[in-house]
Design a protein around this motif. Structure first.
Motif, PDB file in Angstrom:
ATOM      1  N   GLY A   1      32.780  66.510  50.945  1.00 35.19           N
ATOM      2  CA  GLY A   1      32.224  67.671  50.169  1.00 35.19           C
ATOM      3  C   GLY A   1      31.222  68.513  51.440  1.00 35.19           C
ATOM      4  O   GLY A   1      30.936  69.667  50.347  1.00 35.19           O
ATOM      5  N   LEU A   2      30.851  68.596  52.406  1.00 36.73           N
ATOM      6  CA  LEU A   2      30.186  69.397  53.188  1.00 36.73           C
ATOM      7  C   LEU A   2      31.343  70.326  53.425  1.00 36.73           C
ATOM      8  O   LEU A   2      32.626  71.392  52.904  1.00 36.73           O
ATOM      9  N   PRO A   3      30.857  72.126  53.029  1.00 38.78           N
ATOM     10  CA  PRO A   3      31.164  73.569  53.161  1.00 38.78           C
ATOM     11  C   PRO A   3      32.465  73.613  54.973  1.00 38.78           C
ATOM     12  O   PRO A   3      31.856  73.025  55.905  1.00 38.78           O
ATOM     13  N   SER A   4      33.678  73.330  54.267  1.00 36.00           N
ATOM     14  CA  SER A   4      34.675  73.965  55.439  1.00 36.00           C
ATOM     15  C   SER A   4      35.301  72.580  54.777  1.00 36.00           C
ATOM     16  O   SER A   4      36.579  72.232  56.050  1.00 36.00           O
TER      17      SER A   4
ATOM     18  N   VAL B   1      29.410  50.847  55.464  1.00 34.97           N
ATOM     19  CA  VAL B   1      29.756  52.282  56.120  1.00 34.97           C
ATOM     20  C   VAL B   1      29.484  52.977  54.138  1.00 34.97           C
ATOM     21  O   VAL B   1      29.550  52.307  53.427  1.00 34.97           O
ATOM     22  N   GLY B   2      28.905  53.714  54.856  1.00 32.70           N
ATOM     23  CA  GLY B   2      28.172  54.519  53.639  1.00 32.70           C
ATOM     24  C   GLY B   2      28.393  56.069  53.558  1.00 32.70           C
ATOM     25  O   GLY B   2      28.920  56.565  54.640  1.00 32.70           O
ATOM     26  N   ILE B   3      29.119  56.342  52.471  1.00 30.54           N
ATOM     27  CA  ILE B   3      29.904  57.683  51.859  1.00 30.54           C
ATOM     28  C   ILE B   3      28.749  57.944  51.101  1.00 30.54           C
ATOM     29  O   ILE B   3      29.690  57.971  49.817  1.00 30.54           O
ATOM     30  N   GLY B   4      28.640  59.367  50.644  1.00 28.14           N
ATOM     31  CA  GLY B   4      27.751  59.785  49.840  1.00 28.14           C
ATOM     32  C   GLY B   4      28.684  61.318  49.835  1.00 28.14           C
ATOM     33  O   GLY B   4      28.936  61.644  50.510  1.00 28.14           O
ATOM     34  N   PRO B   5      28.382  61.564  48.360  1.00 26.21           N
ATOM     35  CA  PRO B   5      28.730  62.764  48.413  1.00 26.21           C
ATOM     36  C   PRO B   5      27.462  64.162  48.602  1.00 26.21           C
ATOM     37  O   PRO B   5      26.119  63.651  49.210  1.00 26.21           O
ATOM     38  N   PHE B   6      28.163  65.552  49.275  1.00 23.45           N
ATOM     39  CA  PHE B   6      27.153  66.909  49.635  1.00 23.45           C
ATOM     40  C   PHE B   6      26.666  66.917  48.721  1.00 23.45           C
ATOM     41  O   PHE B   6      27.077  67.134  47.684  1.00 23.45           O
ATOM     42  N   ILE B   7      24.890  66.537  48.631  1.00 23.06           N
ATOM     43  CA  ILE B   7      24.353  67.592  47.461  1.00 23.06           C
ATOM     44  C   ILE B   7      23.492  68.174  47.907  1.00 23.06           C
ATOM     45  O   ILE B   7      22.336  68.347  49.049  1.00 23.06           O
TER      46      ILE B   7
ATOM     47  N   GLY C   1      28.830  71.292  46.465  1.00 25.81           N
ATOM     48  CA  GLY C   1      28.588  69.626  46.976  1.00 25.81           C
ATOM     49  C   GLY C   1      30.099  69.797  47.036  1.00 25.81           C
ATOM     50  O   GLY C   1      31.064  69.772  46.096  1.00 25.81           O
ATOM     51  N   GLY C   2      29.595  67.742  47.123  1.00 29.01           N
ATOM     52  CA  GLY C   2      31.090  67.212  46.790  1.00 29.01           C
ATOM     53  C   GLY C   2      31.117  66.740  45.540  1.00 29.01           C
ATOM     54  O   GLY C   2      30.482  66.876  44.451  1.00 29.01           O
TER      55      GLY C   2
ATOM     56  N   LEU D   1      24.641  62.576  40.878  1.00 26.42           N
ATOM     57  CA  LEU D   1      25.679  63.474  40.043  1.00 26.42           C
ATOM     58  C   LEU D   1      26.058  62.754  39.023  1.00 26.42           C
ATOM     59  O   LEU D   1      26.492  63.670  38.243  1.00 26.42           O
ATOM     60  N   HIS D   2      26.207  61.607  38.646  1.00 21.79           N
ATOM     61  CA  HIS D   2      27.125  61.762  37.786  1.00 21.79           C
ATOM     62  C   HIS D   2      26.482  60.486  37.443  1.00 21.79           C
ATOM     63  O   HIS D   2      25.808  58.805  37.741  1.00 21.79           O
TER      64      HIS D   2
END
Length: 352
Positions: free
Chosen positions: A207-210, A231-237, A249-250, A280-281
């Motif tokens: 969810g990074l810009p662009s 593998v670490g995956i996280g939303p952009f906050i 954000g993501g 986020l949730h």
């Protein structure tokens, strides 16, 4: 592509653990609600096949928020004059390990900014001290880009794992987000870590810009090629004191889709349900587990510094004592239908 075509792609990925870039893009752009659930179900079955219903607990120690880097999304970037800086001493780090050991943790994750105060000798001394005191623990480092020689010193001192998210495999996006840093050097670091013998963690933000679905495809194919152990995956906050403070954000939904795709591409991978998902949730980490994740990292850092390690806004669990963190997340894991595993939790190909 119609619903049945997307389902067939998920089946192909489940069977062969690879898809072309074109087909991964089709998947990302055409998932409806029914096929999202189908994807998550397939991913969860894969994690159960390789790791049963175990969820590994890692004790996270955020030991410095000083950083020489200026990544424009990060709250501890060197240009952030609002950051309340701190460093933990060796004794403070070892105390965190003592608390964690008593609570059952057998993996410690030492994470921090790229802080020049922690020289090679200091890091080596900390790692050796932990490994000498506790013979049955794994030590994971997450302290950024270093030379091959430095990584080798850490490994020889006893560090078992190293986390270095590549953040994005789009050169253009990477260099826009990381001033005065080299995309090629980031990849070089990951290759060096694998060559030395670490259990290696890569990963990216969502969810990074662009950022586009095409960028995620590059990330997924890169991970398949690298074959990291984690593998670490996280939303952009967004963080309020950064240049991206006002960006969107993501999302948990997109992050969980990508977690499931990674699980199917790399069935044996160790895959965290991140604190960012939970920020986020309220059920974000549980949603991550049901999408194929099998690791959580409760915080062992002293409560008086947790809010200062502000990579993003709204981070949860900053005021909880270590024992409460463990009890809380354990309850959440078990209510989700999984079981806590407090062992070292090595990658299946590296289990002792």
């Amino acid at each position: 592509m119609n619903k049945e075509g997307i389902k067939a792609l998920i089946d192909e990925l489940d069977t062969h653990h690879i898809l072309s870039g074109e087909n991964l893009l089709s998947l990302l752009e055409n998932l409806d609600e029914e096929n999202k659930q189908y994807l998550h179900t397939k991913a969860n079955r894969n994690r159960l096949q390789h790791y049963d219903d175990r969820v590994y607990m890692r004790g996270l120690i955020e030991f410095t928020n000083y950083c020489k880097r200026d990544c424009i999304y990060c709250g501890i970037r060197k240009s952030n004059k609002e950051a309340d800086r701190y460093r933990l001493s060796k004794d403070e780090i070892l105390h965190c390990c003592d608390v964690g050991y008593q609570l059952g943790y057998r993996t410690y994750v030492l994470q921090g900014g790229e802080d020049p105060y922690y020289t090679d000798d200091r890091v080596v001394d900390i790692v050796r001290s932990i490994k000498e005191k506790y013979k049955d623990v794994a030590v994971t480092l997450s302290i950024g880009e270093k030379s091959y020689a430095t990584y080798k010193k850490y490994y020889d001192a006893g560090a078992d794992r190293y986390l270095l998210r590549h953040e994005t495999h789009s050169r253009t996006l990477y260099e826009r987000l990381h001033p005065h840093m080299s995309y090629d050097n980031r990849i070089r670091c990951l290759e060096d870590l694998k060559a030395i013998g670490f259990q290696v963690g890569a990963g990216f933000m969502v969810g990074l810009p662009s950022q586009t679905n095409g960028d995620y495809v590059k990330d997924l194919l890169f991970l398949k090629q690298l074959e990291p152990h984690m593998v670490g995956i996280g939303p952009f906050i967004p963080q309020s004191d950064t240049p991206l403070a006002h960006e969107k954000g993501g999302t948990v939904e997109k992050t969980c889709i990508l977690l499931s795709l990674v699980r199917l591409l790399l069935p044996e991978v160790l895959l965290p349900a991140t604190t960012a998902l939970g920020s986020l949730h309220s059920k974000g980490r549980e949603m991550g587990l049901k999408s194929g994740a099998n690791v959580v990292m409760p915080n062992l850092s002293p409560t008086n510094v947790r809010e200062k390690y502000a990579l993003y806004d709204g981070k949860i669990c900053t005021g909880d004592e270590a024992a409460h963190c463990r009890k809380c997340i354990e309850n959440r894991i078990e209510k989700s239908g999984y079981h806590v595993d407090m062992s070292r939790g090595d990658h299946v190909t590296r289990a002792m």
